[in-house]
Design a protein around this motif. Structure first.
Motif, PDB file in Angstrom:
ATOM      1  N   LYS A   1       0.843  -1.206   0.000  1.00 37.80           N
ATOM      2  CA  LYS A   1       0.000   0.000   0.000  1.00 37.80           C
ATOM      3  C   LYS A   1       0.877   1.255   0.000  1.00 37.80           C
ATOM      4  CE  LYS A   1      -4.331  -1.646   1.408  1.00 37.80           C
ATOM      5  NZ  LYS A   1      -5.593  -1.367   2.030  1.00 37.80           N
TER       6      LYS A   1
ATOM      7  N   LYS B   1      -7.014   7.092  16.401  1.00 41.71           N
ATOM      8  CA  LYS B   1      -7.867   6.959  15.220  1.00 41.71           C
ATOM      9  C   LYS B   1      -7.064   6.888  13.925  1.00 41.71           C
ATOM     10  CE  LYS B   1     -11.283   6.682  17.815  1.00 41.71           C
ATOM     11  NZ  LYS B   1     -11.534   5.281  18.237  1.00 41.71           N
TER      12      LYS B   1
ATOM     13  N   GLU C   1      -5.815   3.436  13.687  1.00 44.45           N
ATOM     14  CA  GLU C   1      -6.912   2.514  13.393  1.00 44.45           C
ATOM     15  C   GLU C   1      -7.316   2.583  11.908  1.00 44.45           C
ATOM     16  OE1 GLU C   1     -11.205   1.926  15.427  1.00 44.45           O
ATOM     17  OE2 GLU C   1      -9.807   3.127  16.587  1.00 44.45           O
ATOM     18  N   ILE C   2      -7.400   3.803  11.378  1.00 39.06           N
ATOM     19  CA  ILE C   2      -7.846   3.986   9.993  1.00 39.06           C
ATOM     20  C   ILE C   2      -6.698   3.730   9.019  1.00 39.06           C
ATOM     21  CG2 ILE C   2      -8.735   5.707   8.331  1.00 39.06           C
ATOM     22  CD1 ILE C   2     -10.211   6.934  10.837  1.00 39.06           C
TER      23      ILE C   2
ATOM     24  N   SER D   1      -7.443  -2.987  15.956  1.00 42.71           N
ATOM     25  CA  SER D   1      -7.909  -2.995  14.570  1.00 42.71           C
ATOM     26  C   SER D   1      -7.240  -4.098  13.741  1.00 42.71           C
ATOM     27  CB  SER D   1      -7.662  -1.627  13.925  1.00 42.71           C
ATOM     28  OG  SER D   1      -6.312  -1.254  14.057  1.00 42.71           O
ATOM     29  N   VAL D   2      -6.508  -4.980  14.415  1.00 43.08           N
ATOM     30  CA  VAL D   2      -5.826  -6.105  13.781  1.00 43.08           C
ATOM     31  C   VAL D   2      -4.971  -5.637  12.601  1.00 43.08           C
ATOM     32  CG1 VAL D   2      -6.066  -8.492  12.967  1.00 43.08           C
ATOM     33  CG2 VAL D   2      -7.814  -7.539  14.448  1.00 43.08           C
ATOM     34  N   ARG D   3      -4.051  -4.769  12.916  1.00 40.51           N
ATOM     35  CA  ARG D   3      -3.069  -4.310  11.930  1.00 40.51           C
ATOM     36  C   ARG D   3      -1.698  -4.848  12.325  1.00 40.51           C
ATOM     37  NH1 ARG D   3      -4.099  -0.446   8.336  1.00 40.51           N
ATOM     38  NH2 ARG D   3      -6.164   0.480   8.379  1.00 40.51           N
TER      39      ARG D   3
ATOM     40  N   GLN E   1      -9.216  15.612  -1.495  1.00 40.73           N
ATOM     41  CA  GLN E   1      -9.711  14.376  -2.116  1.00 40.73           C
ATOM     42  C   GLN E   1      -9.643  14.422  -3.644  1.00 40.73           C
ATOM     43  OE1 GLN E   1     -13.806  14.614  -0.417  1.00 40.73           O
ATOM     44  NE2 GLN E   1     -14.537  14.408  -2.501  1.00 40.73           N
TER      45      GLN E   1
ATOM     46  N   VAL F   1      -7.484  13.096  11.166  1.00 39.49           N
ATOM     47  CA  VAL F   1      -8.193  11.837  10.931  1.00 39.49           C
ATOM     48  C   VAL F   1      -8.884  11.850   9.569  1.00 39.49           C
ATOM     49  CG1 VAL F   1     -10.086  10.396  11.769  1.00 39.49           C
ATOM     50  CG2 VAL F   1      -8.426  11.310  13.371  1.00 39.49           C
ATOM     51  N   VAL F   2      -9.448  13.001   9.200  1.00 42.86           N
ATOM     52  CA  VAL F   2     -10.106  13.112   7.893  1.00 42.86           C
ATOM     53  C   VAL F   2      -9.092  12.858   6.768  1.00 42.86           C
ATOM     54  CG1 VAL F   2     -11.162  14.787   6.289  1.00 42.86           C
ATOM     55  CG2 VAL F   2     -12.073  14.533   8.598  1.00 42.86           C
TER      56      VAL F   2
ATOM     57  N   MET G   1      -8.599   9.220   6.401  1.00 43.97           N
ATOM     58  CA  MET G   1      -9.792   8.604   5.830  1.00 43.97           C
ATOM     59  C   MET G   1      -9.843   8.820   4.316  1.00 43.97           C
ATOM     60  SD  MET G   1     -12.228   6.878   6.761  1.00 43.97           S
ATOM     61  CE  MET G   1     -12.883   6.165   5.279  1.00 43.97           C
ATOM     62  N   ILE G   2      -9.540  10.041   3.886  1.00 47.01           N
ATOM     63  CA  ILE G   2      -9.562  10.346   2.451  1.00 47.01           C
ATOM     64  C   ILE G   2      -8.513   9.502   1.719  1.00 47.01           C
ATOM     65  CG2 ILE G   2      -9.076  12.150   0.722  1.00 47.01           C
ATOM     66  CD1 ILE G   2     -10.421  14.154   2.692  1.00 47.01           C
TER      67      ILE G   2
ATOM     68  N   PHE H   1      -9.736   5.993   1.575  1.00 51.92           N
ATOM     69  CA  PHE H   1     -10.839   5.917   0.611  1.00 51.92           C
ATOM     70  C   PHE H   1     -10.305   5.817  -0.818  1.00 51.92           C
ATOM     71  CE2 PHE H   1     -14.085   7.394  -2.200  1.00 51.92           C
ATOM     72  CZ  PHE H   1     -15.293   7.091  -1.596  1.00 51.92           C
ATOM     73  N   ILE H   2      -9.374   6.716  -1.127  1.00 58.19           N
ATOM     74  CA  ILE H   2      -8.822   6.763  -2.491  1.00 58.19           C
ATOM     75  C   ILE H   2      -8.078   5.452  -2.816  1.00 58.19           C
ATOM     76  CG2 ILE H   2      -7.052   7.912  -3.956  1.00 58.19           C
ATOM     77  CD1 ILE H   2      -9.275   9.829  -3.644  1.00 58.19           C
TER      78      ILE H   2
ATOM     79  N   ASN I   1      -8.655   2.404  -1.491  1.00 65.58           N
ATOM     80  CA  ASN I   1      -9.410   1.169  -1.247  1.00 65.58           C
ATOM     81  C   ASN I   1      -9.848   0.534  -2.572  1.00 65.58           C
ATOM     82  OD1 ASN I   1      -9.642  -0.004   1.208  1.00 65.58           O
ATOM     83  ND2 ASN I   1     -11.296   1.303   1.917  1.00 65.58           N
TER      84      ASN I   1
ATOM     85  N   GLN J   1     -18.388   2.443   0.728  1.00 67.54           N
ATOM     86  CA  GLN J   1     -18.041   3.513  -0.210  1.00 67.54           C
ATOM     87  C   GLN J   1     -18.399   3.168  -1.659  1.00 67.54           C
ATOM     88  OE1 GLN J   1     -13.709   3.593   0.707  1.00 67.54           O
ATOM     89  NE2 GLN J   1     -13.363   3.296  -1.469  1.00 67.54           N
TER      90      GLN J   1
ATOM     91  N   ARG K   1     -10.662  -4.105  11.184  1.00 71.92           N
ATOM     92  CA  ARG K   1     -11.694  -3.942  12.207  1.00 71.92           C
ATOM     93  C   ARG K   1     -11.680  -2.523  12.747  1.00 71.92           C
ATOM     94  NH1 ARG K   1     -11.105  -8.424  16.752  1.00 71.92           N
ATOM     95  NH2 ARG K   1      -9.412  -7.080  17.464  1.00 71.92           N
TER      96      ARG K   1
ATOM     97  N   MET L   1     -17.616  10.298   7.165  1.00 73.79           N
ATOM     98  CA  MET L   1     -16.583  10.773   6.239  1.00 73.79           C
ATOM     99  C   MET L   1     -16.817  10.238   4.839  1.00 73.79           C
ATOM    100  SD  MET L   1     -13.037  10.587   8.334  1.00 73.79           S
ATOM    101  CE  MET L   1     -12.891  11.256   9.977  1.00 73.79           C
TER     102      MET L   1
END
Lengths: 235, 235
Positions: free
Chosen positions: A74, A96, A99-100, A134-136, A175, A224-225, A228-229, A232-233, A235, B175, B216, B228
């Motif tokens: 990644k 967070k 986690e994310i 978060s099982v990372r 984004q 955190v945002v 997340m962005i 998202f991009i 994923n 998403q 998770r 988000m």
């Protein structure tokens, strides 16, 4: 799945020692006993299936049954984020973001930052707890706090540097500024924002100002945002 | 911009009374005095430019100079989210969801929820503080906690109902399941997830199971991540 964390792994990767917090979690919370099997990560991508050999009050000894490297291809998100006056808000960000998904966090001392020191041990514990939760299998790297200028200079040779600022009609949204599979550096300012001279320096040094959202976000929310962005991009 | 909040607006919309927390903020933190101008929202989309007429210890009286309705044609996100044992984690969700953007929040009591009561007054204060902080003119609606089945039944006639569950290879990501400009309902489970019978009932009642992320997420993180994603899709 209950994931444990340990860096105490012997050279042949056949034995692991759990100590302190992890040991307490194993004995007091999950009430595991000798002979049972558990899963452990070193936070460097390795996952170990282990069997409990000896439980002592202060440490647990485990035999490694097998292990594998969970390879990650990644892209990497590195965040430079201003130190915050309220420790709980910064710690919430650390939890967070981990986690994310984030690769590296650098606490930044900028002109309007309200704090200069960070409890590194406590911060690392929060992040370890978050990868377990978060099982990372990769623990993000947490750097010592550095000055704004230092962060800018160290990133200047990189591509895809962004500076998150408040919404401004001329600014592109973060984004819409990043593409899948790119490594990204983003710099998040304090409540008062960056100073004009800081913004000017960043622009001169290969950083592109972007906006994270249409409305104003607190520093820790902005951090955190951005995770997340990025997630998202990609994923 | 410092935004204030008040629901005490007279019928002709010519006078506003600030009381309690808002009054303290005005006097003690921002040290405003008579004659100065401030901006106020009622959390229903109206924004008032006002002038301070009288400051008393317990309340401030303001004359409305002008006002406008900030019309929102954005789609609506409604979240049903399991109650959490730790109040601070739930409150954190309320703050961040409000900051990032949500229309309605319903605390859910499901089979594995660890709590059944919510301090509604305190929760509303947190959300009011978050709209002020993020300069939003709509206060999300916070419902009283209800049972899982009630939420499912009340949403059954709606389109676009989703149930967030843990990653499963058969599940589509949230998403990739929603489209721009659609109103969405999403249900987020407790740490232990939903029970099999709850998932079965939801599926039968027009809810589509989705996954929010590859790893998770804690309940409160899942709630914020869904805000988000919704915001991202609609930006």
């Amino acid at each position: 799945m209950n994931l444990f964390y340990s860096v105490n792994i012997n050279e042949s990767k056949s034995k692991i020692i759990l100590s302190d917090d992890e040991n307490r979690h194993l004995i007091k919370v999950l009430r595991k006993s000798e002979g049972e099997k558990i899963t452990i990560t070193d936070g460097l991508g390795y996952v170990y299936n282990c069997q409990i050999i000896n439980i002592f009050k202060k440490q647990t000894e485990l035999k490694v049954i097998n292990y594998k490297l969970v390879y990650s291809n990644k892209p990497k998100l590195r965040i430079g984020i201003s130190m915050l006056k309220k420790a709980d808000r910064f710690e919430w960000f650390l939890e967070k973001a981990t986690e994310i998904g984030v690769c590296e966090i650098t606490p930044i001392i900028s002109q309007y930052s309200e704090k200069k020191k960070l409890n590194m041990e406590r911060s690392n514990k929060i992040m370890i707890s978050a990868i377990k939760q978060s099982v990372r299998f990769y623990l993000p790297k947490l750097n010592n706090p550095i000055n704004f200028n230092q962060f800018i200079n160290e990133s200047s040779y990189e591509k895809n540097n962004f500076l998150a600022t408040c919404k401004n009609d001329d600014l592109k949204l973060f984004q819409n500024s990043i593409k899948k599979s790119q490594d990204i550096n983003i710099l998040i300012g304090p409540e008062g924002g960056f100073s004009k001279s800081e913004i000017d320096l960043a622009k001169k040094t290969n950083f592109t100002p972007v906006s994270l959202a249409e409305n104003r976000l607190r520093t820790e929310t902005a951090g955190v945002v951005s995770c997340m962005i990025f997630s998202f991009i990609n994923n």
